[in-house]
Design an enzyme around this catalytic site. Structure first.
Site, PDB file in Angstrom:
ATOM      1  N   ARG A  52       0.856  -1.191   0.000  1.00  0.00           N
ATOM      2  CA  ARG A  52       0.000   0.000   0.000  1.00  0.00           C
ATOM      3  C   ARG A  52       0.888   1.235   0.000  1.00  0.00           C
ATOM      4  O   ARG A  52       1.475   1.595   1.007  1.00  0.00           O
ATOM      5  CB  ARG A  52      -0.918  -0.017   1.228  1.00  0.00           C
ATOM      6  CG  ARG A  52      -1.583   1.312   1.493  1.00  0.00           C
ATOM      7  CD  ARG A  52      -2.668   1.243   2.531  1.00  0.00           C
ATOM      8  NE  ARG A  52      -2.265   0.701   3.811  1.00  0.00           N
ATOM      9  CZ  ARG A  52      -1.603   1.382   4.755  1.00  0.00           C
ATOM     10  NH1 ARG A  52      -1.222   2.631   4.540  1.00  0.00           N
ATOM     11  NH2 ARG A  52      -1.306   0.812   5.911  1.00  0.00           N
TER      12      ARG A  52
ATOM     13  N   HIS B 141      -3.674   4.194   4.669  1.00  0.00           N
ATOM     14  CA  HIS B 141      -4.734   3.185   4.737  1.00  0.00           C
ATOM     15  C   HIS B 141      -6.039   3.757   4.196  1.00  0.00           C
ATOM     16  O   HIS B 141      -6.711   3.150   3.369  1.00  0.00           O
ATOM     17  CB  HIS B 141      -4.915   2.721   6.179  1.00  0.00           C
ATOM     18  CG  HIS B 141      -6.073   1.806   6.377  1.00  0.00           C
ATOM     19  ND1 HIS B 141      -6.077   0.507   5.921  1.00  0.00           N
ATOM     20  CD2 HIS B 141      -7.269   2.002   6.972  1.00  0.00           C
ATOM     21  CE1 HIS B 141      -7.230  -0.060   6.227  1.00  0.00           C
ATOM     22  NE2 HIS B 141      -7.974   0.829   6.867  1.00  0.00           N
TER      23      HIS B 141
ATOM     24  N   TYR C 185       3.975   5.345  11.542  1.00  0.00           N
ATOM     25  CA  TYR C 185       4.301   3.952  11.846  1.00  0.00           C
ATOM     26  C   TYR C 185       5.197   3.243  10.832  1.00  0.00           C
ATOM     27  O   TYR C 185       5.575   2.096  11.065  1.00  0.00           O
ATOM     28  CB  TYR C 185       3.008   3.137  12.031  1.00  0.00           C
ATOM     29  CG  TYR C 185       2.037   3.212  10.863  1.00  0.00           C
ATOM     30  CD1 TYR C 185       2.204   2.432   9.728  1.00  0.00           C
ATOM     31  CD2 TYR C 185       0.935   4.055  10.909  1.00  0.00           C
ATOM     32  CE1 TYR C 185       1.308   2.491   8.671  1.00  0.00           C
ATOM     33  CE2 TYR C 185       0.031   4.137   9.868  1.00  0.00           C
ATOM     34  CZ  TYR C 185       0.220   3.345   8.742  1.00  0.00           C
ATOM     35  OH  TYR C 185      -0.661   3.415   7.694  1.00  0.00           O
TER      36      TYR C 185
END
Length: 402
Positions: free
Chosen positions: A294, A298, A307
């Site tokens: 990805r 998200h 993160y």
């Protein structure tokens, strides 16, 4: 550079900014190359890799088919980029980007036959495109002006499912219905059907998903579980979802699992074609793990710089699914500069259509939320609608009185 070049891919969600993450604190990740078991027919450099099990499937594609796959990749990426920009401008409530996952979705979607059915999560815009769903229907849903106004019967593409993993149950149940309708293993290519149930790597940790595997395995249902392993379940890496490779989970449920390079459209198309053929012939379920990444957040409400490290993103940029496919088409003489320019023009036209159509969408009637809740009339819903209508009318009366 065109919007199909890696360097031209716009940074989304601030992914190129400095991230204050200690790499030592990040759990061990799966092998960056997908491991020795991963099926790959097209390398990141655009070189064709021979494979005895899948060459025949790819070789059956005409040059028109191959060029069509490239067009699909470019146009659905453009839809995705425009939708992301529209959300940033306040025109959409949310958007789940597929940036970097185009090959996985177009490859799987184009492997389906007309009578097949797909049960998506909420990011499967590429499969929707391949199944003929107008992308404006997807955008309308994320804008909040309808509830997903396409007919699953017309497209073999069911409503987006926000509940993580729930679509696996729905797809398995539908596949069991296909069995009972006698539309499996007849040998009739226009009748035999199969189901694709889509999921992400995070969904494999959900109970719904594992229950689906149990039912599909026990009843030998014609369903292909299609997992796009994009490495991150929101902010959680694979290592916090499972200790074993996802495709190996199938072993415990009694059906085959296979890992394919999810950024290789030829590989995804070939593997999915083979597994769907297997399901339609009555040989039962399978699990495909499309090993991809990805590139964006998200969803547009997420900030991936919190993160994951930018160096990881840079590595995956070099594996861009569109760039590698374009290189191969050019090296094989399947497509020329005129073709690529025509696709770019079509992409620009589509981008303009997406922008103009989105901002001109009429607002829905608020009372529409009570419609199509149940197939048959429902007293409670009717009472709720009447109460809510009276409540809204009270504001008009107050205004007129003032």
């Amino acid at each position: 550079m065109s919007d199909t070049d890696v360097a031209a891919t716009p940074p989304l969600g601030g992914m190129d900014h400095h991230v204050s993450v200690d790499p030592a604190a990040v759990p061990p990740r799966a092998a960056a190359d997908g491991g020795p078991d991963m099926v790959q027919l097209l390398t990141p450099e655009g070189e064709r890799v021979a494979h005895p099990e899948y060459d025949e499937i790819v070789d059956a594609l005409s040059h028109d088919d191959l060029r069509g796959l490239y067009r699909d990749l470019v146009l659905i990426r453009r839809v995705d980029q425009e939708a992301t920009a529209l959300q940033r401008q306040g025109e959409l409530g949310l958007w789940a980007s597929l940036l970097g996952q185009e090959a996985a979705q177009i490859g799987a979607g184009r492997a389906m036959r007309t009578q097949d059915h797909a049960f998506p999560g909420y990011r499967e815009h590429g499969i929707a495109w391949a199944r003929g769903v107008d992308p404006m229907r997807l955008i309308a849903m994320y804008r909040g002006v309808d509830k997903g106004a396409w007919d699953p019967a017309d497209h073999g593409f069911h409503p987006y499912t926000i509940v993580i993993g729930n679509q696996s149950l729905l797809g398995t149940g539908y596949a069991m219905g296909i069995q009972r309708d006698g539309a499996v293993g007849t040998g009739d290519p226009d009748r035999d059907a199969a189901v694709i149930a889509c999921m992400g790597d995070g969904a494999t940790a959900q109970g719904d998903n594992n229950e689906s595997f149990v039912f599909a395995g026990v009843y030998n249902s014609p369903v292909v579980f299609f997992c796009q392993n994009n490495q991150w379940a929101i902010s959680e890496p694979n290592a916090r979802q499972t200790r074993a490779p996802i495709y190996k989970r199938a072993d415990g449920f009694g059906f085959p699992g296979i890992r394919v390079d999810g950024n290789d459209i030829l590989g995804v198309y070939a593997v999915t074609t083979a597994m769907l053929d297997r399901a339609r012939s009555g040989e039962g379920p399978s699990l495909i793990e499309a090993f991809t990444y990805r590139m964006a957040a998200h969803t547009t409400s997420d900030d991936p710089t919190k993160y994951r490290v930018s160096a990881e993103v840079e590595v995956w940029k070099l594996r861009d699914p569109i760039a590698r496919y374009k290189r191969w088409l050019m090296s094989e003489g399947i497509a020329d500069a005129d073709f690529f320019e025509s696709v770019e023009r079509e992409s620009d036209e589509l981008g303009e259509k997406v922008r103009s159509s989105t901002v001109s969408m009429p607002d829905p009637d608020v009372n529409d939320i009570f419609d199509q809740v149940y197939v048959e009339p429902h007293r409670q819903v009717e009472d709720d609608k009447a109460t809510f209508t009276a409540y809204l009318d009270s504001f008009e009366t107050t205004t007129e009185g003032a």
